[in-house]
Motif scaffolding. Structure first.
Motif, PDB file in Angstrom:
ATOM      1  N   THR A 124       8.546   0.089   7.172  1.00 29.71           N
ATOM      2  CA  THR A 124       7.178   0.426   6.757  1.00 29.71           C
ATOM      3  C   THR A 124       6.858   1.898   6.997  1.00 29.71           C
ATOM      4  OG1 THR A 124       6.662  -1.779   7.643  1.00 29.71           O
ATOM      5  CG2 THR A 124       4.867  -0.576   6.615  1.00 29.71           C
ATOM      6  N   HIS A 126       5.303   4.948   5.826  1.00 27.38           N
ATOM      7  CA  HIS A 126       4.270   5.127   4.801  1.00 27.38           C
ATOM      8  C   HIS A 126       3.469   6.409   4.975  1.00 27.38           C
ATOM      9  CE1 HIS A 126       2.247   3.211   8.212  1.00 27.38           C
ATOM     10  NE2 HIS A 126       1.144   3.796   7.789  1.00 27.38           N
ATOM     11  N   ARG A 146       6.675   0.491  -0.412  1.00 26.34           N
ATOM     12  CA  ARG A 146       6.372   0.381  -1.836  1.00 26.34           C
ATOM     13  C   ARG A 146       4.871   0.410  -2.124  1.00 26.34           C
ATOM     14  NH1 ARG A 146      10.967  -4.215  -3.054  1.00 26.34           N
ATOM     15  NH2 ARG A 146      10.673  -4.614  -0.842  1.00 26.34           N
ATOM     16  N   GLU A 147       4.061   0.587  -1.082  1.00 26.71           N
ATOM     17  CA  GLU A 147       2.610   0.577  -1.255  1.00 26.71           C
ATOM     18  C   GLU A 147       2.017   1.968  -1.462  1.00 26.71           C
ATOM     19  OE1 GLU A 147       3.776  -3.247   0.367  1.00 26.71           O
ATOM     20  OE2 GLU A 147       4.296  -1.195   0.935  1.00 26.71           O
ATOM     21  N   PHE A 176       3.536  -5.995   3.086  1.00 28.72           N
ATOM     22  CA  PHE A 176       4.348  -4.851   3.474  1.00 28.72           C
ATOM     23  C   PHE A 176       5.710  -5.374   3.915  1.00 28.72           C
ATOM     24  CE2 PHE A 176       0.188  -2.878   3.943  1.00 28.72           C
ATOM     25  CZ  PHE A 176       0.408  -1.570   3.531  1.00 28.72           C
ATOM     26  N   GLY A 288       2.972  -1.012 -10.002  1.00 27.96           N
ATOM     27  CA  GLY A 288       2.641  -1.141  -8.589  1.00 27.96           C
ATOM     28  C   GLY A 288       1.555  -0.174  -8.177  1.00 27.96           C
ATOM     29  N   PHE A 289       1.750   0.454  -7.019  1.00 28.53           N
ATOM     30  CA  PHE A 289       0.747   1.384  -6.490  1.00 28.53           C
ATOM     31  C   PHE A 289       0.979   2.816  -6.957  1.00 28.53           C
ATOM     32  CE2 PHE A 289       0.439  -2.120  -3.512  1.00 28.53           C
ATOM     33  CZ  PHE A 289      -0.931  -2.192  -3.259  1.00 28.53           C
ATOM     34  N   SER A 694      -1.270  -6.996   3.570  1.00 26.04           N
ATOM     35  CA  SER A 694      -1.027  -6.378   2.268  1.00 26.04           C
ATOM     36  C   SER A 694      -2.085  -5.340   1.927  1.00 26.04           C
ATOM     37  CB  SER A 694      -1.019  -7.471   1.186  1.00 26.04           C
ATOM     38  OG  SER A 694      -0.823  -6.916  -0.093  1.00 26.04           O
ATOM     39  N   ARG A 695      -1.682  -4.385   1.111  1.00 24.61           N
ATOM     40  CA  ARG A 695      -2.633  -3.421   0.540  1.00 24.61           C
ATOM     41  C   ARG A 695      -3.213  -3.958  -0.766  1.00 24.61           C
ATOM     42  NH1 ARG A 695      -1.543   3.110  -0.709  1.00 24.61           N
ATOM     43  NH2 ARG A 695      -3.751   3.718  -0.575  1.00 24.61           N
ATOM     44  N   ILE A 696      -2.663  -5.053  -1.240  1.00 23.44           N
ATOM     45  CA  ILE A 696      -3.079  -5.624  -2.521  1.00 23.44           C
ATOM     46  C   ILE A 696      -4.388  -6.401  -2.349  1.00 23.44           C
ATOM     47  CG2 ILE A 696      -2.433  -7.192  -4.401  1.00 23.44           C
ATOM     48  CD1 ILE A 696       0.511  -6.708  -3.578  1.00 23.44           C
TER      49      ILE A 696
END
Length: 789
Positions: A124, A126, A146-147, A176, A288-289, A694-696
């Motif tokens: 993670t 980020h 990937r966020e 994540f 995605g983001f 999650s950031r989603i």
């Protein structure tokens, strides 16, 4: 403006030998693969060490690279085998090791220095601080979370010279990566151990509606390759070690075509490549983001999470035959998966017989009413959905053919730098091959040259022919040569002897180094220790807000843990004056670069006010503290500690206490606690497990919403520090195992009441159970008794 990478690397998955050759033959610059052990894709076929040796030879002859994933969390009893694996990888000189567990990092840094370190996306990473920490720790590459958006990636690039890698295509996790406990909660199958059962892909019920709330679409960033390169990504990674060789061939070919297309032809190349990607049988594509922090197409609750091309629904079942109307062409040799209406796994088979109006055919066109014969009876039902997951035109290199290609590749030649000198009828040959050097002297009969005396070019031509010896002449130098002639037969003879000796030296030194490094690593593993000192129990209660800190008035509570936030600092007042030593500030798991300065200022203010204890939950958090020596830093369970080597690693980085891993089992805890060495270990013994973080944003659901699986399990949605969190309605508790844990050697316990509050009816019940040494009804021990796979 960020300078684009001149030629980003295209990195492909190789979960099998067939996938490896599919990647190589379709233009991958590098591949990543897992071994039979310590791979986060344990269900993939994966690669043996013997196969890996052949793959390395094949790749090096084509100037390609191979990275090996050692990216699972490692149990204590597995550490000796991990050391053996790392010794073998160093001996093979793989191009990099992708890791998650700091046990792997620590062993490599101390005992296997020939291995390059790549930080897995499961760590993670980020923000810029996380990459700075990796640089300090000796990593050469970071696989970013990937966020992140393109803008956030560019900020990281401006703050580091490290190689940055990012996924560009394939399956996404709702959570994540590395922080999902959902699969493990349901049955001990840990995603961090490579055994995820993918409960996120199932259907859930909320307020009378069904939805695939946690099932993201597949990443496809083929439109954004120039933007990713401009943001600073040097390696474009394709997900898919569980995917077929056909998938790898199609996706690698598509991305290679776009990467190599001249600017004027890029639009046409994109169009052709997208058509090729349609044959990869993935889910609907999303960027995605990358294009922004709030994507609306990353997870659509109305879409099933199954991969493959949807063909239709089963209309009739007769024995082993299924009838449906196919939305796409279908061939004998295509592979289908039949997905039931429930959240159970689908069943796949290859089409061997195909009927159109009861007539056997080889293929049908889209829109045809078709009947297929399956190898299963009484398995499927009317209404089940049919997906095509691969075509009969698949990459067809068989496993036997793959093995033959590896054998034909032989051993990859090693580069040699050579220098030759001639004096007094003695020819001296000195060579450097990697870390090994050899010098030999040979008597030679010389004759005065009437013409064409011996020259550097002549000698270089002789030594360029290494025969069957695994060497290639990289550079050649010769001192001043007298005007003489040496018989060609003598030069060939001494060339053969020199390369034989060099080959023997390299083989001998490699074997000795492997044995030596392995012995050192295994000797350094901690032995069981028996503590003779009496240790008193320490209880920390985690709360959700500073106003609950007066739980410290409870005589049985030693410390309180409070989430660190700007709001918490502003509303603190003088409430905790005099009790600074009893407060642990819990740093939020995710802090993006745009928020970093605010958190650093908050930490500085707290330290000035006398607070010394902070709980860190991401590698980047170490960078918040300029002088950790005067502070009490500890690592939370999100910084994985499943073995004594990881615990030692965190202590060497500055943590005085380690919260052990939340998913862990009793047997491994016993092994770990017996070998943890000096320092303090704590265990969470009550709390609400964050199954997904999650950031989603979940479409159609708000914080506080309740969900239920078709098995009857209940869940709730929470919002924590701006992130979406899925929790079970069943709390986790080891309160009735405290005596057992103390017998194992742990005396520091965390009671996490942040989700209910310590003064609620349930919070009081938990604290009463703690004081009585009893369990709490309706809770789960997680994996403590049943174990973790």
């Amino acid at each position: 403006m960020i300078k684009p990478n001149p030629k980003p690397q295209l990195l492909a998955p190789a979960g099998s030998l067939e996938a490896f050759f599919a990647a190589m033959e379709n233009g991958a610059d590098a591949v990543y693969c897992g071994l039979k052990e310590f791979s986060a894709r344990a269900k993939a076929r994966n690669i043996s060490l013997t196969e890996l040796e052949g793959m390395l030879s094949y790749a090096r002859q084509r100037d390609r690279q191979i990275y090996v994933t050692v990216n699972t969390l490692v149990k204590e009893a597995e550490l000796p085998r991990l050391a053996e694996t790392l010794a073998a990888l160093e001996a093979l000189a793989v191009d990099g090791v992708i890791l998650q567990d700091l046990a792997v990092w620590r062993l490599i840094r101390k005992h296997f220095p020939g291995l390059r370190l790549h930080a897995s996306t499961q760590m993670t990473i980020h923000n810029s601080a996380g990459v700075r920490m990796l640089e300090r720790m000796g990593f050469s590459r970071a696989v970013l979370a990937r966020e992140l958006t393109l803008e956030e990636i560019a900020v990281i690039r401006r703050n580091t010279s490290m190689e940055l890698e990012h996924f560009v295509h394939g399956a996404l996790c709702f959570c994540f990566s590395g922080q999902c406990y959902f699969s493990s909660w349901l049955g001990g199958r840990s995603g961090n151990r490579g055994r995820c059962a993918q409960p996120c892909r199932r259907i859930y019920h909320s307020r009378g509606k069904d939805g695939y709330y946690f099932s993201p679409n597949d990443l496809s960033a083929i439109d954004l390759l120039p933007e990713l390169a401009a943001a600073g990504i040097g390696s474009f990674k394709i997900e898919g070690r569980m995917k077929s060789a056909e998938y790898v061939a199609n996706v690698v070919s598509a991305y290679r075509q776009v990467l190599d297309a001249p600017q004027k032809q890029r639009t046409a190349a994109l169009k052709q490549s997208k058509e090729l990607l349609k044959a990869s049988f993935g889910r609907l594509p999303t960027k995605g983001f990358l294009t922004g922090p709030n994507p609306t197409d990353i997870a659509i609750p109305t879409l099933k999470g199954a991969t493959g091309r949807f063909l239709g629904e089963v209309q009739a079942v007769r024995g082993t035959q299924l009838t449906f109307k196919s939305r796409d062409r279908l061939h004998v040799g295509d592979r289908l998966r039949i997905q039931p209406k429930s959240d159970r796994a689908g069943t796949a088979f290859t089409v061997r017989e195909l009927f159109l109006a009861r007539k056997a055919v080889k293929q049908v066109t889209a829109g045809a009413q078709v009947t297929v014969n399956s190898p299963f009876r009484d398995t499927f039902k009317v209404g089940d959905t049919v997906f095509k997951v691969s075509s009969g035109k698949a990459f067809t290199l068989s496993e036997a053919a793959c093995r033959r290609k590896l054998q034909q590749a032989g051993q990859a030649p090693l580069p040699v730098s050579m220098e030759v000198g001639l004096a007094d009828e003695i020819l001296t040959v000195a060579a450097q091959c990697g870390p090994w050097s050899l010098e030999c002297s040979y008597p030679v009969a010389v004759h005065a040259a009437s013409s064409s005396p011996i020259s550097k070019e002549t000698l270089q031509g002789v030594f360029e022919r290494s025969g069957e010896a695994p060497f290639v002449l990289h550079s050649f130098r010769a001192g001043e040569l007298p005007p003489v002639v040496i018989p060609p037969s003598r030069l060939k003879e001494l060339r053969r002897d020199f390369y034989r000796q060099l080959a023997d030296l390299v083989a001998r030194e490699r074997k000795a180094a492997r044995y030596s490094h392995l012995q050192q690593a295994q000797a350094a593993l901690l032995s069981p220790q028996v503590s003779q000192r009496a240790v008193s129990r320490q209880i920390t209660v985690a709360v959700g807000q500073p106003r609950d800190a007066h739980i410290l008035n409870d005589a049985g509570v030693d410390c309180v843990q409070i989430p660190l936030s700007a709001a918490a600092i502003q509303g603190l007042g003088r409430r905790l004056t005099g009790r600074e030593s009893q407060v642990i500030w819990d740093v939020p798991f995710v802090i993006l670069d745009q928020d970093w300065a605010d958190y650093r200022a908050a930490v500085t203010l707290l330290v000035e006010r006398g607070f010394k204890s902070f709980r860190l939950n991401n590698l980047s958090h170490f960078d918040l503290f300029d002088d950790a020596s005067s502070l009490q830093l500890s690592t939370g369970f999100r910084l994985f500690s499943l073995n004594s080597q990881a615990v030692q690693a965190w202590r060497e980085l500055g943590a005085r206490e380690t919260v052990l891993y939340l998913e862990d089992e009793r047997n491994n805890l016993a092994d770990l606690l017996a070998r943890q060495g000096d320092g303090h270990a704590a265990i969470t013994v009550y709390g609400s497990v964050p199954l997904i973080t999650s950031r989603i944003r979940i479409g159609g659901l708000r914080p506080g919403s309740r969900l239920q699986s078709d098995r009857g399990d209940g869940y709730r949605i929470e919002k924590r520090a701006g992130l979406t969190v899925l929790c079970s309605e069943t709390d986790f508790s080891l309160l009735d195992r405290l005596h057992d844990l103390q017998q194992l050697g742990c005396h520091r316990f965390i009671i996490d009441l942040s989700h209910i509050g310590p003064f609620s009816a349930q919070g009081k019940k938990v604290l009463e159970a703690l004081n009585r040494g009893q369990g709490v009804a309706g809770t789960s021990p997680f994996n403590y008794d049943a174990g973790i796979e």
